[in-house]
Design an enzyme around this catalytic site. Structure first.
Site, PDB file in Angstrom:
ATOM      1  N   TRP A 112       0.757  -1.092   0.098  1.00  0.00           N
ATOM      2  CA  TRP A 112      -0.073   0.127   0.179  1.00  0.00           C
ATOM      3  C   TRP A 112       0.921   1.197  -0.003  1.00  0.00           C
ATOM      4  O   TRP A 112       0.517   2.353  -0.780  1.00  0.00           O
ATOM      5  CB  TRP A 112      -1.060   0.015   1.192  1.00  0.00           C
ATOM      6  CG  TRP A 112      -1.831  -1.062   1.095  1.00  0.00           C
ATOM      7  CD1 TRP A 112      -1.795  -2.265   1.840  1.00  0.00           C
ATOM      8  CD2 TRP A 112      -2.705  -1.532  -0.026  1.00  0.00           C
ATOM      9  NE1 TRP A 112      -2.959  -3.359   1.376  1.00  0.00           N
ATOM     10  CE2 TRP A 112      -3.261  -2.933   0.082  1.00  0.00           C
ATOM     11  CE3 TRP A 112      -3.235  -0.810  -1.122  1.00  0.00           C
ATOM     12  CZ2 TRP A 112      -4.434  -3.494  -0.650  1.00  0.00           C
ATOM     13  CZ3 TRP A 112      -4.140  -1.068  -2.037  1.00  0.00           C
ATOM     14  CH2 TRP A 112      -4.728  -2.461  -1.759  1.00  0.00           C
ATOM     15  N   ASP A 119      -0.977   6.160   6.986  1.00  0.00           N
ATOM     16  CA  ASP A 119      -1.715   5.769   6.580  1.00  0.00           C
ATOM     17  C   ASP A 119      -1.977   4.423   7.654  1.00  0.00           C
ATOM     18  O   ASP A 119      -0.913   3.653   7.839  1.00  0.00           O
ATOM     19  CB  ASP A 119      -1.925   4.821   5.005  1.00  0.00           C
ATOM     20  CG  ASP A 119      -2.757   3.686   4.960  1.00  0.00           C
ATOM     21  OD1 ASP A 119      -3.594   3.409   5.570  1.00  0.00           O
ATOM     22  OD2 ASP A 119      -2.967   3.368   3.904  1.00  0.00           O
ATOM     23  N   LYS A 159     -11.446  -2.262   8.138  1.00  0.00           N
ATOM     24  CA  LYS A 159     -10.496  -3.267   8.613  1.00  0.00           C
ATOM     25  C   LYS A 159     -10.899  -3.294  10.233  1.00  0.00           C
ATOM     26  O   LYS A 159     -10.940  -4.378  10.939  1.00  0.00           O
ATOM     27  CB  LYS A 159      -9.101  -3.171   8.542  1.00  0.00           C
ATOM     28  CG  LYS A 159      -8.734  -3.129   6.822  1.00  0.00           C
ATOM     29  CD  LYS A 159      -7.348  -2.785   6.525  1.00  0.00           C
ATOM     30  CE  LYS A 159      -6.909  -2.832   5.118  1.00  0.00           C
ATOM     31  NZ  LYS A 159      -7.090  -4.064   4.665  1.00  0.00           N
TER      32      LYS A 159
END
Length: 360
Positions: free
Chosen positions: A101, A171, A195
């Site tokens: 990511w 993040d 999540k």
């Protein structure tokens, strides 16, 4: 139908009592005679929902007054573009690449500014966090970017990078609200909610007010401009109403559970059960260096692809869902987010012991 133990990396397990509460309110939310799914985002009832959600999140994370909380569509991936667009001043940014990511975020940012990759752990399949105590960060970098917990690879920064005075953007999608955090150390701390907090479809962006551009840059799409969203209190257009409502319920659940200190303790306890087993198992091996292990995502392998596949199949039949590793790394991965009960981890370890016995 009894509920399974869901080890999915996202969309992921939610607290059962939150789901039950939402089910009870499905047809009639607090006497409105309608579901939150049907409610106008301009109604007083919804305004109360979003205001309460923000207030509870501020309390949980101890968010300073000079930070805005934005509830935005598009998950974390949309922010890969929004961040460089909104923060570019000198047109350069430093990225630390510790997984898929962060790598994608860096590639996306290159569309808008010059990206300098100041550290990476790709040389060892992202199985560790590089030393970030003395990085060669360009003087004119607009910000330093990290992905703090790597969902796919199961690593987590235990110490934030030394940004040498530059703005830190992080993040936190897969470790959001899993432990206390000092928001003042970040310029932006953000993540997708699917999540550890709620249903898919939204990112929460917590941004220091002075980083929101004064003027709307004509080259930035209206919807991606932090100024647009901050000025409108996340209600510039129809927001992901139901996701905000569900996240608000999870915030209340977290407060009831004792807040982020209690969650950290609980998460450490859960992770220890699984890591302790992996460390003494002859069949299963963790893939991350011990000092950088995530409390949320635990990847492991047997070293034999056929055996891995057999394990995933038999685990599923026994009520352990979504243990297959990410397609880029294979093996297995157990995501043990806040809402995964300790019994789920204990049951998984018992199953792994039994599987190891039977497949020696």
């Amino acid at each position: 139908m009894s509920r399974v133990y869901n080890f999915s990396a996202g969309p992921a397990v939610l607290p059962e009592e939150v789901l039950e509460e939402a089910a009870n309110e499905m047809l009639d939310y607090q006497g409105t005679g309608m579901s939150v799914m049907e409610m106008s985002h301009r109604s007083p009832a919804f305004q109360q929902i979003i205001d309460d959600a923000e207030a509870d999140l501020r309390e949980l994370m101890n968010i300073p007054d000079n930070y805005k909380v934005l509830f935005l569509q598009g998950g974390a991936s949309t922010q890969f573009s929004a961040i460089p667009m909104n923060l570019k001043k000198n047109g350069k940014a430093a990225y630390i690449v510790t997984g898929q990511w962060a790598k994608k975020a860096a590639q996306e940012a290159e569309k808008y500014l010059d990206v300098v990759r100041v550290a990476s752990s790709e040389d060892k399949t992202f199985s560790y966090i590089p030393d970030c105590s003395d990085l060669d960060i360009p003087e004119d970098a607009d910000y330093v970017y990290i992905c703090e917990n790597n969902t796919i690879y199961g690593t987590k920064y235990k110490t934030l990078p030394n940004t040498k005075g530059h703005i830190l953007v992080s993040d936190v999608s897969s470790c959001f609200l899993s432990e206390p955090v000092d928001v003042s150390k970040y310029g932006i701390i953000y993540g997708g909610v699917q999540k550890n907090i709620g249903p898919a479809g939204m990112a929460i962006v917590i941004i220091r007010e002075d980083l929101i551009p004064e003027e709307l840059d004509k080259s930035v799409p209206t919807m991606l401009a932090y100024k647009t969203q901050a000025n409108a209190g996340s209600l510039y257009n129809t927001p992901p109403c139901y996701t905000i409502y569900m996240c608000g319920k999870v915030f209340k659940w977290l407060k009831k559970m004792g807040g982020l200190d209690a969650m950290k303790e609980r998460n450490e306890k859960k992770a220890k059960i699984l890591y302790d087993f992996l460390d003494q198992s002859e069949m299963f091996k963790g893939t991350v260096v011990p000092e950088d292990r995530s409390l949320m995502n635990v990847p492991f392998v047997t070293g034999d692809e056929e055996l891995d596949a057999k394990f995933v199949k038999e685990a599923k039949a026994a009520g352990f869902e979504n243990l297959k590793g990410h397609r880029t790394v294979g093996g297995m991965r157990a995501s043990i987010y806040n809402a995964m009960p300790i019994e789920g981890v204990e049951a998984l370890v018992e199953f792994m012991k039994k599987f190891e016995e039977e497949n020696k």
